[in-house]
Design a protein around this motif. Sequence first.
Motif, PDB file in Angstrom:
ATOM      1  N   HIS A  63       0.834  -1.201   0.000  1.00 49.74           N
ATOM      2  CA  HIS A  63       0.000   0.000   0.000  1.00 49.74           C
ATOM      3  C   HIS A  63       0.874   1.258   0.000  1.00 49.74           C
ATOM      4  O   HIS A  63       0.585   2.227  -0.707  1.00 49.74           O
ATOM      5  CB  HIS A  63      -0.903  -0.019   1.231  1.00 49.74           C
ATOM      6  N   ILE A  64       1.941   1.246   0.792  1.00 49.06           N
ATOM      7  CA  ILE A  64       2.849   2.399   0.860  1.00 49.06           C
ATOM      8  C   ILE A  64       3.530   2.632  -0.483  1.00 49.06           C
ATOM      9  O   ILE A  64       3.659   3.767  -0.947  1.00 49.06           O
ATOM     10  CB  ILE A  64       3.895   2.187   1.974  1.00 49.06           C
ATOM     11  N   GLN A  75       2.466   1.792  -3.453  1.00 44.07           N
ATOM     12  CA  GLN A  75       1.487   2.273  -4.429  1.00 44.07           C
ATOM     13  C   GLN A  75       1.085   3.713  -4.144  1.00 44.07           C
ATOM     14  O   GLN A  75       0.851   4.500  -5.056  1.00 44.07           O
ATOM     15  CB  GLN A  75       0.258   1.368  -4.390  1.00 44.07           C
ATOM     16  N   GLN A  76       1.053   4.088  -2.867  1.00 43.32           N
ATOM     17  CA  GLN A  76       0.594   5.407  -2.463  1.00 43.32           C
ATOM     18  C   GLN A  76       1.640   6.493  -2.677  1.00 43.32           C
ATOM     19  O   GLN A  76       1.308   7.630  -3.031  1.00 43.32           O
ATOM     20  CB  GLN A  76       0.196   5.353  -0.981  1.00 43.32           C
ATOM     21  N   ASN A  77       2.909   6.152  -2.469  1.00 44.55           N
ATOM     22  CA  ASN A  77       3.963   7.163  -2.461  1.00 44.55           C
ATOM     23  C   ASN A  77       4.880   7.144  -3.679  1.00 44.55           C
ATOM     24  O   ASN A  77       5.520   8.147  -3.973  1.00 44.55           O
ATOM     25  CB  ASN A  77       4.825   7.009  -1.206  1.00 44.55           C
ATOM     26  N   SER A 109       3.348   3.056  -9.313  1.00 45.18           N
ATOM     27  CA  SER A 109       2.548   1.843  -9.160  1.00 45.18           C
ATOM     28  C   SER A 109       3.309   0.611  -9.637  1.00 45.18           C
ATOM     29  O   SER A 109       2.971  -0.517  -9.266  1.00 45.18           O
ATOM     30  CB  SER A 109       1.233   1.969  -9.943  1.00 45.18           C
ATOM     31  N   LEU A 163       4.765  -1.847  -7.001  1.00 39.91           N
ATOM     32  CA  LEU A 163       3.887  -2.692  -6.203  1.00 39.91           C
ATOM     33  C   LEU A 163       4.349  -4.142  -6.186  1.00 39.91           C
ATOM     34  O   LEU A 163       4.282  -4.813  -5.151  1.00 39.91           O
ATOM     35  CB  LEU A 163       2.462  -2.602  -6.745  1.00 39.91           C
ATOM     36  N   SER A 211      -5.664   3.747   6.978  1.00 36.99           N
ATOM     37  CA  SER A 211      -5.237   3.525   5.596  1.00 36.99           C
ATOM     38  C   SER A 211      -6.013   4.357   4.580  1.00 36.99           C
ATOM     39  O   SER A 211      -5.535   4.583   3.473  1.00 36.99           O
ATOM     40  CB  SER A 211      -5.367   2.034   5.248  1.00 36.99           C
ATOM     41  N   ASP A 212      -7.213   4.806   4.942  1.00 36.69           N
ATOM     42  CA  ASP A 212      -8.028   5.591   4.007  1.00 36.69           C
ATOM     43  C   ASP A 212      -7.711   7.081   4.142  1.00 36.69           C
ATOM     44  O   ASP A 212      -7.964   7.697   5.175  1.00 36.69           O
ATOM     45  CB  ASP A 212      -9.519   5.368   4.271  1.00 36.69           C
ATOM     46  N   GLY A 213      -7.137   7.646   3.079  1.00 39.87           N
ATOM     47  CA  GLY A 213      -6.881   9.074   3.047  1.00 39.87           C
ATOM     48  C   GLY A 213      -5.659   9.536   3.811  1.00 39.87           C
ATOM     49  O   GLY A 213      -5.398  10.733   3.893  1.00 39.87           O
ATOM     50  N   GLN A 214      -4.885   8.636   4.389  1.00 39.12           N
ATOM     51  CA  GLN A 214      -3.699   9.002   5.149  1.00 39.12           C
ATOM     52  C   GLN A 214      -2.451   8.428   4.471  1.00 39.12           C
ATOM     53  O   GLN A 214      -2.488   7.344   3.895  1.00 39.12           O
ATOM     54  CB  GLN A 214      -3.793   8.473   6.586  1.00 39.12           C
ATOM     55  N   ASN A 215      -1.360   9.168   4.553  1.00 36.19           N
ATOM     56  CA  ASN A 215      -0.089   8.680   4.021  1.00 36.19           C
ATOM     57  C   ASN A 215       0.569   7.808   5.084  1.00 36.19           C
ATOM     58  O   ASN A 215       1.084   8.313   6.087  1.00 36.19           O
ATOM     59  CB  ASN A 215       0.823   9.847   3.651  1.00 36.19           C
TER      60      ASN A 215
END
Length: 381
Positions: free
Chosen positions: A28-29, A31-33, A36, A39, A152-156
């Motif tokens: 998740h980290i 993909q988020q930062n 992609s 992953l 996990s939703d909306g937070q880094n």
Amino acid sequence: MRQTIFITVLGHFGAAFAALCMPPFYAHILQQNFSSQTLVMAGWYFTLPTLAAAISNPLWGKLADRIGIRASLIRAHWGLCLSFIVTGMARTPWEFAFGLTLQGLLGGTFAASNAFLASFLPGKRLATLLSVMQGSARTALFAGPAIIGLFSDGQNLLHIFFYLAVFPGLAGLILYLLPAKTSTPAAHTIADNTGTAPAGAGALSASSLYRYQALFTIGTVLTYPYFVIDLAQRLNMSAAWAGALFGLPHALFLVLAWPIGRHVNFSNAQTALARFSALTCAGLLLQVLANNLPLLATGRILMGVGMTGAYLAINALAASTTRKASAGQHFGKLEGANKWGAVMAGILASGLATSMSYTAPIWLACALLAGLSIFIESKRL
């Protein structure tokens, strides 16, 4: 002595919570930062801190026997604190990898804490306290992913490493309260100078225990790196639910350790390890075949019962092969075997997940745990 034990366990829990709550969210980290495309590297990132720890833990353990186990324990906590800060500052995949590697190189709180306890506790009580320490780690594995999943939703999630650094940092400060020296009666030494357990412990050598530890670790950790993303794709499950299910087997350790521990001792530890490994295998098999939440939860419960019994057996075998003069080296090697197993599991998980499917690592885990059970039983015949 009670205060010393309490502070040691509490300090380890803080460090364990910080270290163990994030690995299920590496994918998740990434993909988020970052891109992609990174992953698919989640399993490799999962491997970095464990590879570094596999190399460094035996070395730290040997050094602890020379410079003092208390000093080594404080070093481990502060090293983990520093590495979390570096990880949280990552702005590229390479910097993230560097921070994770530092966690493995500078940490080692579990082995250091166990070695410290072994320096002043007798065999049976040491085995009990090793189970308490294992319970501390299981609590962290259960509570950590569940709590992080809520953010996990909306937070880094990368920035959470800054907050996690507080736990080992405070633990290092609190450990100053521990006595600098602790006397140990000669009777507390449980293994002879060859490093082989007494006859009551099944005469298992320390080197055999390290191999059992490594193989059991591979069989369980294979399922960790892609657990969250597997459930998201296979059962359309949210990160919060996946995090809770990830921690379920570890939560069961807290409930079952005492009743199961009453039946696991030095004399039957090898048999217990074989049979509970088989039960863990059965739990994993049910999970990989599950197509709904109740069936998956049942598999996680079976896995939890099996893992609890297996860890208790390993703790009994660890206590039975401990020598006071080399406690640091012994637990450093034991934790090194655990980390090498995790390294191999991460590599295998990445290769199987990217080339086959996210469930492929679970099938391999079933085969390895079944093989471990059969091997131990055959050696006893």
